[in-house]
Each structure stands twice: as C-alpha cells, then as structure tokens.
Design a protein around this motif. Structure first.
Motif, PDB file in Angstrom:
ATOM      1  N   GLY A   1       0.845  -1.189   0.000  1.00 56.73           N
ATOM      2  CA  GLY A   1       0.000   0.000   0.000  1.00 56.73           C
ATOM      3  C   GLY A   1       0.880   1.238   0.000  1.00 56.73           C
ATOM      4  N   ASN A   2       0.459   2.295  -0.613  1.00 60.76           N
ATOM      5  CA  ASN A   2       1.262   3.527  -0.533  1.00 60.76           C
ATOM      6  C   ASN A   2       0.826   4.377   0.668  1.00 60.76           C
ATOM      7  N   ARG A   3       1.626   5.382   0.919  1.00 56.07           N
ATOM      8  CA  ARG A   3       1.389   6.200   2.104  1.00 56.07           C
ATOM      9  C   ARG A   3      -0.016   6.805   2.096  1.00 56.07           C
TER      10      ARG A   3
ATOM     11  N   ALA B   1      -2.613   4.570   3.350  1.00 58.56           N
ATOM     12  CA  ALA B   1      -2.593   4.494   4.811  1.00 58.56           C
ATOM     13  C   ALA B   1      -3.250   5.732   5.420  1.00 58.56           C
ATOM     14  N   GLU B   2      -2.989   6.846   4.780  1.00 60.81           N
ATOM     15  CA  GLU B   2      -3.581   8.101   5.250  1.00 60.81           C
ATOM     16  C   GLU B   2      -5.100   8.047   5.171  1.00 60.81           C
TER      17      GLU B   2
ATOM     18  N   GLY C   1      -6.474   6.062   7.776  1.00 67.81           N
ATOM     19  CA  GLY C   1      -6.138   6.543   9.108  1.00 67.81           C
ATOM     20  C   GLY C   1      -5.347   5.531   9.940  1.00 67.81           C
ATOM     21  N   THR C   2      -4.503   4.763   9.306  1.00 67.84           N
ATOM     22  CA  THR C   2      -3.742   3.733  10.024  1.00 67.84           C
ATOM     23  C   THR C   2      -2.280   3.810   9.575  1.00 67.84           C
ATOM     24  N   PRO C   3      -1.291   3.563  10.494  1.00 71.19           N
ATOM     25  CA  PRO C   3       0.112   3.589  10.064  1.00 71.19           C
ATOM     26  C   PRO C   3       0.352   2.540   8.981  1.00 71.19           C
ATOM     27  N   LEU C   4       1.197   2.873   8.034  1.00 72.41           N
ATOM     28  CA  LEU C   4       1.426   2.011   6.878  1.00 72.41           C
ATOM     29  C   LEU C   4       1.875   0.613   7.288  1.00 72.41           C
ATOM     30  N   GLU C   5       2.725   0.541   8.346  1.00 71.95           N
ATOM     31  CA  GLU C   5       3.261  -0.763   8.738  1.00 71.95           C
ATOM     32  C   GLU C   5       2.185  -1.672   9.334  1.00 71.95           C
ATOM     33  N   GLU C   6       1.069  -1.057   9.732  1.00 75.75           N
ATOM     34  CA  GLU C   6      -0.032  -1.872  10.241  1.00 75.75           C
ATOM     35  C   GLU C   6      -1.008  -2.212   9.123  1.00 75.75           C
TER      36      GLU C   6
ATOM     37  N   ILE D   1      -0.116  -2.828   5.645  1.00 74.40           N
ATOM     38  CA  ILE D   1       0.371  -3.884   4.759  1.00 74.40           C
ATOM     39  C   ILE D   1       0.399  -5.200   5.535  1.00 74.40           C
ATOM     40  N   GLY D   2      -0.088  -6.177   4.929  1.00 78.01           N
ATOM     41  CA  GLY D   2      -0.153  -7.492   5.579  1.00 78.01           C
ATOM     42  C   GLY D   2      -1.499  -7.720   6.223  1.00 78.01           C
ATOM     43  N   GLY D   3      -2.293  -6.684   6.348  1.00 77.25           N
ATOM     44  CA  GLY D   3      -3.626  -6.849   6.946  1.00 77.25           C
ATOM     45  C   GLY D   3      -4.683  -7.014   5.867  1.00 77.25           C
ATOM     46  N   SER D   4      -5.929  -7.139   6.321  1.00 81.89           N
ATOM     47  CA  SER D   4      -7.020  -7.319   5.367  1.00 81.89           C
ATOM     48  C   SER D   4      -7.692  -5.983   5.069  1.00 81.89           C
TER      49      SER D   4
END
Lengths: 683, 115
Positions: free
Chosen positions: A79-81, A84-85, A88-93, A95-98
């Motif tokens: 995902g790009n930044r 994530a914006e 409303g969630t940090p990018l590292e949380e 990617i890898g999620g649903s």
C-alpha cells in the motif's frame, strides 16, 4: 602434509569468499552498490536499488490517490502512504492486513463486488471506508494484476471527502454569488479600510462610477435625510462587531433625483471568526417615502375639504336665513298695526306663514346634512313629554280648526318625564302632528295616545287620513320620499320631515314606526322613547335654541307692566338692524344701533351705566359678538341676548358661556324676542 | 491499543506486551515496495501466521522505500528480511521468504533444518 595444505587452501578460499561477501554486504549497506544480481526463476535478474523503476515507484508513492495491491481475498500486500492516510492507520499496520478492516460490516458486500469485478477485469464503485471511527467517502478502481505465483489486484482509492466538500463549496459559492448578484437590495462588501471589495448589481446601479476599489464614502456619497449634511456611517463600530440597522440616508442621483435609502451594516467574518470587513445593505425606500408623503397630503386635503364643507353649510344656513329676519320682523309689526285694513293683515298673515315655512325648510335641510354627517347633537335635560305634546299641538291648532278635524287626547296618567332634548322632541311631534293634519281630509279625527310600556314611554299618533300603501311603509322615512309622487304635488314639502324625525327619535335611543291598513284608511305613527334613565334633577324650562318652534300665534301679546328699556343693538346687516330697531321702539324701548364690535364698544361707553340690555348678532365684521358681550358684561355688568343665524350647538354654548343670558336664532320671532327681553331685564 | 500514528519517522508502535492477551509472536517484515519478492513475502508470511499463529501474532510490514527511517531499528541489510522480535532472541531471516518450510523453521515452528 597434503591435508594441511588443502585445509589451509580451503580456509583461505573460505576466508576470501567470506571477505568478499562481507565486503559486498558492506558495500550494499553503504549504498555503494546500485544493483544486486539475484538468481531469479528465469536466470539471472538485475535488481536495482535505484534506477529504471525509480520513476514508476516514485509516481506510485507520491501520487494523490491511495494505491494498494491485494490478494483475491483482500490481503493487502502493498500500500502507498496515501492509502494508509485515507484509512487513518500507520502504513506498517496496513500492509499485511485485510482490506475488510476498513469497511463496516454493512459495506462488505459492496467491497466484495468491486474486488470480484476487478478480478474479472475491472471493477469500480463509490463506497464508504472507515478511518478510525469516521466515515470516508471513496472511489475505488480495481483491476487484475498479472503477477507470477500471486493472483493480485491493483486497487486505486480516491478520497472523495475533499471533492464532496469542494462541490458543496462550489455549489454554495454559486448560490451565494447568485443571491448576491441578484438581490434587489444593494449589497456592498468593504474591507477594514472601508474600500469596496464587491458590490451587487443593484448597488452598482446606485453608484455613478464603478464602486469596486473606491472608498465607500466616495462611491456612495450619502447624506442625511434632509440632504443637507454628509452622513458618516459608524464603520468603526461595525469593525468592532456591532450590527447597525435602519439608518435613514439620502443619496443624490442624476440630475435632481434623490434616492431615499435605509442603510444596515454588519461585520464580515472569516470562517474562524476574525473580522475581515463589513457588509452593507442599502434599501431603496424612496417609493415608500413618497407614498407616505402622498398619503399625508391626501389626508390633509380630505380634512381641509371636510372643514370647508362644514363651513359652507354653516355659512349657507346663515346667508339663507339672514334676509328672513327683517322680513318677519316687519311683517310682525305690520300685522299688529291697527291702521292697516283687515284684508291686508290677512294677506300679511299668509306672507308670514310662507316665510316661516321657508325658514323651516332651510332648517330641515341643515338638520339633514348634520344627521348625514353624524353631527346632530342632543342637549339632554329632564323633559316633560306631556308639555312637549301640548306645545307641539299648539302649533297645529289653527290648521285643526281650519279643517274641522276632531282631536282626541288620551294621555297616560303617569309620569311623562324623560331624559331628552326638549326642542328636538317638540320638533318630532310637531312634524307628526302636522303630517296627520296635512294628510287627513276635512272632518277627520286625530288621536294622540300615550302609555307606559316597561321602561319606555309610547306615543301613538293616529289619523283618519289617506293612509300609507304597504310598500311605502318602509320608504317613507327616507329623505326626499313621500310615498307616491302625487303626494308631493298635492301636499308640497321636501319630504325631509320624517327622516329628521326618525333620526332624532333614534338618537334618543328610541324607535319610530308607521302602520296603516291601507290607502284611505288612515295611519298610526308610534314613537317609543326610553324613560327610565332619569337623573335626580328638577324639570328644566324649555330654552329657545332653534327656530323649530317658531310657529306661534301671530298675536302680539302685550301684557301690561312691561318695562321700557335702554337697549344696545349690535347688528351689521342693515335691513335687519333697521327692522328690529323699529320693532323695539314700537314696543316702547330706547334703542341704540351699532354695526360692529368697535362701534358697539364706543356706543356702550357713551351710554355707560345706563344700558339695560344688549342685543348682539354673533357674526360681526370686526370680531365676534361673544367677545364683545364678555367685554361689556365685565365693564358695565350689563346682560345680553345673543342673536345668530347659525343655531349651531357650538355657538349656543359659547354665547351662554360668554355672558349672554339667552340665545336666539334668526329669523327672530318677535314674540320670542319680546319674552326673552322681558325675562332678561327682569331677571 | 495506542492510537495509530501515521508517518512519525523513526518510531514504530510497540504492541503491548502486557495486558490480558499479549501476542506471542512479534514479527517485522521489511520489503521493497511492490516488487514480486516483496509481494510474495507479504503473502506468504501472512499465510503462515494465519495458519499457525492465529490470534497469537502481530505483523508489521515496512516498505523500506516509503518508510526508510524505520529500517534502522532492526539493522537489516537487505530486503526482504523477516525479523522475529519475539519470542526468544532476535532472529533475522534473509532470502526467499516464500518458502514455507524455511519460514516455519526460521520462526521456530519446525525444528531447524540446516542453517
């Protein structure tokens, strides 16, 4: 020996390789390596740390939309930044999620549809993502991404929040601009320096130049309402946050035109409540003001017209009556003159009767106009109805005898007192009696009956005359109506009597009705008067106020013991003065004549102390008889009788207040005058 | 849970290790954008975790292109690299992370086979 060398060589080799590896690793770490060679599925692949895909990568990372790579079941592999914006969630949380974390349960099916469509080629839709707890409107575009091993979807997410807000803003901006431009009011927006920033169409019209960029006071040189001084608007107060309303101002326009304006102003606020300037509204009230002025003018004109009418009526009455006074006076005198032959005296009686009739007609007309204008006033007192009836009968006795009519009087035994206007009541019954006599042929009967009915007194006047047709019963009380036309020709008159009679009865709170079995069968006139509202006061003597009761017998009662008086007569109408003076002298009085207030004062002074009585006309050329009487009464204590042609209630009241003992209206009845003189002098 | 903070450089939100139900496995996967290696790594790691560690893991995926500052934390040298922060001592796994057996071994879910 060989093992050791081989071992050493191998160690050496390993060490070299290790060193090379370490160095490689170190180099890579230090960023000195631009690319790595990696063993891939299809042979060697160059993996660049910077380079060709750099621009694509940057594009993806920096683009305004959110981008994500998903598996078929929605696991976010990349995902790009921005993505994530948006959620409303940090990018590292992220990617890898649903991706289903970011929609509400209710929104799952929609998202599934988009992804499915994407797998089949392309899917798109407007959804609502979750960003924390908030809803974010987004537009999704999903497409299949061909990748080895992984079936992936490419997802582009556009945040619609701003677009929607912008659209709203644009819409509201359009609306605001439209309102602003098309307002009928002139609206002007100024900054804190009072410079005009914007002006609506109407405002620009008011201005002779283009107001934008100018100081407000220059573009709109307002003056105070009276157009004399310039008007300074309280800008400083408005910039402090105050709202001002309804300031009246005038704006000079082209030529002589002036616009009447109402000015209101309020502060212009930024979204964060800072004062940026002010908004002024200029409302054109010229039309309204003109209408108000016009209405005032019309009202004044109407009032003036009203007063003119009243004045005209009063003057008309006076002018019409004035010539009758000397005529009646002279005729009265001549009637009593024994030197005239009897037949001449009979002619004089006829002349007198007709002149008196004329006077009555004039009075009727005046009364009618007064009634029509609601200006007929009653002067109430304790009146004796029995006396009124007898007095009224007196006036028709002659005609009764002449037509050989029989009179039947049937008066109730009880109290006949009521609270009413005696002269007016006399007028009422005189009218009813004279009608009865007039419309009854010879040898008929007139009956006068009274009775008590509850709190009312009822008087019934019955005759055996020509009667009244059924359909005329209601219209006979209308002015100028007399039943059939033929009646007017046979009996004469203007037909005002019953109209006036009815009005007077009704002013007393009573009612007047007529009944008749039919033509030739007589008529009954029924007067009902309230008699229960008496204050505790003694009977009053009937005062002579109007000439209604003028038809007294022509005989000059000259009882003995009458004093001869010194009389000052003030009358400006020459004929009247002459005739009256003559009459008074014949009666034995000493008469001095003056024709103005000044002359009157002078004459009084000459005879000071020796005057017994003042007879004064009220309408004198150089002032009012009222003021004169006041003066004479104060100075010499002399009494007076007022003579006037007006007969208006106002005049009577004023004359009595001024010191006149009595008030007679012209044409003066000699008998009445004589009686008045004797009473005044005696009193 | 702490509120998600976006884009604060040099900081990674530490999952709570105390509390009613602390995740046993704390994993950080360092990738390089959407290169095939990276995508595969993400897919596979997640798959393994869901299969064997359901409800017991916390995975953070750091794209070293978009969040380079976060890469310093665990001293990785190449990407993709999978770092196991817990349980046990820090373990770095470099190489083909799409290999199930290798991943399982590296995570300590299988007895180690080879290096």
């Amino acid at each position: 020996m060989t093992n050791e060398t081989a071992w050493d060589a191998e160690v050496e080799d390993l060490r070299a390789r290790l060193l090379e590896a370490e160095e490689t690793l170190q180099a890579i770490r230090r960023g000195e390596v631009d690319a790595l060679v990696v063993e891939g599925a299809r042979g060697e692949q160059v993996f660049t740390l910077k380079g060709a895909d750099h621009s694509y990568r940057i594009f993806l990372e920096e683009m305004h939309e959110g981008a994500a790579t998903l598996t078929a079941d929605g696991v976010i592999l990349y995902g790009n930044r921005r993505f994530a914006e948006i959620v409303g969630t940090p990018l590292e949380e992220v990617i890898g999620g649903s991706i289903y974390r970011f929609v509400r349960e209710a929104g799952r099916p929609e998202l599934e549809d988009v992804l499915r469509a994407g797998r089949e080629g392309a899917g798109k839709g407007e959804l609502t993502f979750l960003s924390g707890e908030e809803n974010v409107p987004v537009y999704l575009a999903a497409s299949a991404l061909p990748l080895e091993e992984v079936e992936a979807l490419c997802l582009v997410v556009t945040d619609l929040t701003e677009q929607k807000r912008n659209q709203q803003l644009v819409d509201s901006e359009k609306l605001a601009r439209s309102i602003f431009e098309n307002a009928t009011e002139a609206i002007v927006v100024c900054d804190l320096e009072e410079i005009v920033l914007r002006a609506s169409l109407s405002a620009r019209r008011l201005c002779s130049c283009n107001p934008v960029g100018e100081r407000f006071s220059k573009a709109f040189p307002l003056r105070k309402e009276d157009q004399q001084e310039p008007l300074d608007l309280p800008f400083s107060a408005v910039f402090q946050g105050e709202v001002i309303q309804g300031i009246e101002a005038a704006l000079p326009g082209e030529g002589d035109q002036v616009c009447q304006l109402q000015v209101s102003a309020g502060p212009l606020l930024s979204p964060d409540d800072r004062i940026l300037g002010c908004v002024l509204t200029l409302t054109d009230v010229t039309a309204r003001r003109d209408a108000e002025l016009e209405a005032d003018r019309a009202l004044q004109e109407a009032e003036a017209a009203n007063q003119a009418k009243d004045h005209f009526l009063a003057t008309l009455s006076h002018e019409l009556r004035t010539p009758l006074t000397p005529v009646l006076a002279v005729i009265s005198g001549m009637q009593g003159d024994p030197r005239l032959p009897v037949d001449v005296r009979a002619h004089l009686a006829m002349v007198r009767r007709n002149v008196e009739l004329e006077a009555r007609l004039i009075d009727d007309m005046l009364d009618l106009t007064r009634i029509a204008r609601g200006k007929l006033e009653l002067h109430r007192e304790v009146a004796d109805l029995r006396q009124v009836l007898e007095d009224s009968l007196q006036t028709v006795t002659g005609d009764l005898t002449h037509k050989r009519l029989r009179l039947v009087m049937d008066l109730d035994g009880g109290d006949h007192r009521l609270w009413g206007d005696t002269p007016r009541l006399t007028q009422v019954f005189w009218n009813l009696f004279s009608n009865a006599v007039k419309f009854t042929p010879e040898d008929g009967v007139m009956t006068v009956r009274t009775r008590r009915d509850g709190a009312d007194l009822v008087v019934e006047v019955t005759d055996t005359g020509i009667g009244i047709e059924a359909d005329a019963l209601t219209t006979i009380f209308d002015a100028f109506q007399q039943g059939e036309q033929g009646i007017t020709r046979r009996f004469g008159g203007l037909g005002l009597g019953l109209a006036i009679t009815k009005a007077i009865v009704e002013l007393h709170g009573g009612s007047l009705t007529a009944n008749s079995p039919g033509r030739g069968q007589g008529a009954v006139f029924s007067v009902r008067l309230p008699a229960g509202n008496l204050p505790a006061a003694p009977l009053a003597r009937p005062e002579e106020r109007t000439s209604a009761e003028t038809a007294l017998s022509p005989d000059r009662g000259n009882g003995g013991g009458l004093r001869e008086l010194r009389i000052l007569l003030i009358e400006d109408h020459a004929d009247t003065a002459e005739a009256m003076a003559e009459l008074l002298r014949v009666l034995g009085h000493e008469v001095t004549v003056a024709s103005s207030v000044a002359a009157g004062l002078a004459a009084a002074e000459r005879h000071a102390g020796r005057l017994d009585l003042v007879l004064s006309d009220l309408g004198l050329p150089d002032g009012s008889g009222v003021d004169l009487m006041q003066e004479l009464h104060e100075r010499y204590g002399v009494r007076g009788i007022a003579l006037s042609g007006y007969g208006m209630e106002e005049d009577v009241r004023r004359s009595l207040e001024a010191g006149f003992d009595r008030h007679l209206t012209k044409p003066i009845n000699l008998q009445a005058l004589e009686a008045a003189i004797q009473e005044t002098a005696r009193g | 849970m702490k509120e998600p903070r976006i884009g604060s450089p040099g900081e990674l939100a530490e999952p709570q290790l105390s509390g009613p139900d602390p995740p046993k496995y704390i994993l950080r996967l360092y990738v390089t954008g959407k290169t095939p290696n990276s995508l595969r790594a993400v897919a596979k790691v997640r798959e393994i975790c869901e299969e064997h560690l359901l409800g017991r893991y916390h995975l953070q995926v750091i794209d070293i292109y978009q969040q380079p500052a976060l890469a310093e934390g665990d001293h990785i040298m190449v990407a993709p690299t999978l770092v196991r922060r817990a349980p046990g001592p820090l373990r770095r796994l470099i190489g083909n992370l799409a290999d199930r057996e290798r991943l399982l071994a590296g995570l300590g879910l299988r007895p180690a086979i080879g290096g």
